[in-house]
Design a protein around this motif. Structure first.
Motif, PDB file in Angstrom:
ATOM      1  N   VAL A  20      43.682  59.121  34.660  1.00 40.83           N
ATOM      2  CA  VAL A  20      43.641  57.688  34.730  1.00 40.83           C
ATOM      3  C   VAL A  20      43.374  57.063  33.137  1.00 40.83           C
ATOM      4  CG1 VAL A  20      42.928  57.620  36.947  1.00 40.83           C
ATOM      5  CG2 VAL A  20      41.069  57.663  35.215  1.00 40.83           C
ATOM      6  N   ASN A  21      43.916  55.909  33.204  1.00 42.07           N
ATOM      7  CA  ASN A  21      43.582  54.921  31.941  1.00 42.07           C
ATOM      8  C   ASN A  21      42.194  54.552  32.205  1.00 42.07           C
ATOM      9  OD1 ASN A  21      43.128  52.641  30.285  1.00 42.07           O
ATOM     10  ND2 ASN A  21      45.397  52.231  30.488  1.00 42.07           N
ATOM     11  N   MET A  22      41.112  54.955  31.623  1.00 40.76           N
ATOM     12  CA  MET A  22      39.716  54.455  31.556  1.00 40.76           C
ATOM     13  C   MET A  22      39.430  53.116  31.580  1.00 40.76           C
ATOM     14  SD  MET A  22      37.928  57.076  32.872  1.00 40.76           S
ATOM     15  CE  MET A  22      36.248  57.209  32.489  1.00 40.76           C
ATOM     16  N   ALA A  23      40.376  52.535  30.608  1.00 47.86           N
ATOM     17  CA  ALA A  23      40.201  50.881  30.341  1.00 47.86           C
ATOM     18  C   ALA A  23      40.837  50.136  31.332  1.00 47.86           C
ATOM     19  CB  ALA A  23      40.676  50.791  29.029  1.00 47.86           C
ATOM     20  N   GLY A  56      29.771  55.393  34.706  1.00 41.40           N
ATOM     21  CA  GLY A  56      29.208  56.072  34.015  1.00 41.40           C
ATOM     22  C   GLY A  56      29.969  57.281  33.406  1.00 41.40           C
ATOM     23  N   GLN A  57      31.381  57.350  33.549  1.00 43.85           N
ATOM     24  CA  GLN A  57      31.945  58.353  32.824  1.00 43.85           C
ATOM     25  C   GLN A  57      32.652  58.015  31.645  1.00 43.85           C
ATOM     26  OE1 GLN A  57      34.617  60.501  35.856  1.00 43.85           O
ATOM     27  NE2 GLN A  57      33.381  59.695  37.336  1.00 43.85           N
ATOM     28  N   THR A  58      32.811  58.867  30.574  1.00 41.29           N
ATOM     29  CA  THR A  58      33.717  58.597  29.267  1.00 41.29           C
ATOM     30  C   THR A  58      35.078  59.448  29.521  1.00 41.29           C
ATOM     31  OG1 THR A  58      32.588  60.192  28.262  1.00 41.29           O
ATOM     32  CG2 THR A  58      31.677  58.142  27.997  1.00 41.29           C
ATOM     33  N   THR A  59      35.077  60.286  30.358  1.00 44.89           N
ATOM     34  CA  THR A  59      36.509  60.983  30.775  1.00 44.89           C
ATOM     35  C   THR A  59      36.423  61.166  32.279  1.00 44.89           C
ATOM     36  OG1 THR A  59      35.505  63.203  30.203  1.00 44.89           O
ATOM     37  CG2 THR A  59      36.558  62.170  28.512  1.00 44.89           C
ATOM     38  N   LEU A  92      44.963  52.619  44.120  1.00 48.58           N
ATOM     39  CA  LEU A  92      44.512  52.512  42.780  1.00 48.58           C
ATOM     40  C   LEU A  92      44.032  50.962  42.704  1.00 48.58           C
ATOM     41  CD1 LEU A  92      47.182  54.267  40.620  1.00 48.58           C
ATOM     42  CD2 LEU A  92      44.747  54.805  40.601  1.00 48.58           C
ATOM     43  N   HIS A  93      42.794  50.768  42.338  1.00 49.39           N
ATOM     44  CA  HIS A  93      42.141  49.530  42.237  1.00 49.39           C
ATOM     45  C   HIS A  93      42.070  49.298  40.545  1.00 49.39           C
ATOM     46  CE1 HIS A  93      41.037  49.014  46.490  1.00 49.39           C
ATOM     47  NE2 HIS A  93      41.853  49.938  46.620  1.00 49.39           N
ATOM     48  N   TYR A  94      42.331  48.235  40.102  1.00 51.13           N
ATOM     49  CA  TYR A  94      42.346  48.169  38.691  1.00 51.13           C
ATOM     50  C   TYR A  94      41.446  46.658  38.273  1.00 51.13           C
ATOM     51  CZ  TYR A  94      46.570  50.498  38.337  1.00 51.13           C
ATOM     52  OH  TYR A  94      47.673  51.453  38.495  1.00 51.13           O
ATOM     53  N   GLN A  95      40.736  46.770  37.289  1.00 57.89           N
ATOM     54  CA  GLN A  95      40.129  45.995  36.451  1.00 57.89           C
ATOM     55  C   GLN A  95      40.651  45.607  35.358  1.00 57.89           C
ATOM     56  OE1 GLN A  95      35.957  47.077  36.078  1.00 57.89           O
ATOM     57  NE2 GLN A  95      35.360  44.913  35.616  1.00 57.89           N
ATOM     58  N   ASN A  96      41.519  44.517  35.448  1.00 59.19           N
ATOM     59  CA  ASN A  96      42.338  44.110  34.357  1.00 59.19           C
ATOM     60  C   ASN A  96      41.568  42.831  33.677  1.00 59.19           C
ATOM     61  OD1 ASN A  96      44.263  43.166  32.354  1.00 59.19           O
ATOM     62  ND2 ASN A  96      45.905  43.384  33.808  1.00 59.19           N
ATOM     63  N   MET A  97      40.914  42.976  32.876  1.00 59.96           N
ATOM     64  CA  MET A  97      40.081  41.847  32.321  1.00 59.96           C
ATOM     65  C   MET A  97      41.084  40.964  31.476  1.00 59.96           C
ATOM     66  SD  MET A  97      37.274  42.465  33.598  1.00 59.96           S
ATOM     67  CE  MET A  97      36.045  41.510  33.004  1.00 59.96           C
TER      68      MET A  97
END
Length: 119
Positions: A20-23, A56-59, A92-97
């Motif tokens: 996944v794209n973590m951003a 809480g995850q970086t990867t 997939l649920h996105y958080q596109n700021m």
């Protein structure tokens, strides 16, 4: 996304690895349903078999069901003929700021084995 049929020779689903794209991806939910897909449209019915969230995850951290190192060798979800799982769908649920359209190839890598799981 989906539906995706289980591979023909697969009898056990042993690992989930988010790719996944973590951003961008906030969380995802994978569903499983019996039999072959009945249409080309994704259906998020069936049973939830895996969920992941980035909190809480970086990867991205995956889930290994069958591992000799942890004493769980042979544990898995049964898939294919004679099982309750024939195909999968993914939400997939996105958080596109930024609110701008983006191209994304996020998903989940599934690992299968041809041996059925232990019962």
């Amino acid at each position: 996304y989906g539906p995706y049929a289980a591979p023909r020779d697969a009898r056990a689903l042993v690992r989930f690895q988010p790719d996944v794209n973590m951003a961008l991806v906030h969380h995802l939910i994978m569903f499983a349903s019996p039999g072959a897909p009945t249409s080309s449209r994704a259906s998020c019915g069936g049973n939830i078999i895996y969920a992941w969230a980035r909190t809480g995850q970086t990867t991205p951290q995956g889930l290994e069901l069958s591992s000799a190192a942890t004493g769980t060798a042979g544990l898995a979800y049964g898939v294919g003929p004679g099982s309750d799982i024939g195909h999968f769908s993914l939400q997939l649920h996105y958080q596109n700021m930024e609110g701008k359209p983006v191209f994304d190839k996020s998903g989940v890598r599934l690992s299968f084995e041809s041996r059925p799981p232990k019962t």
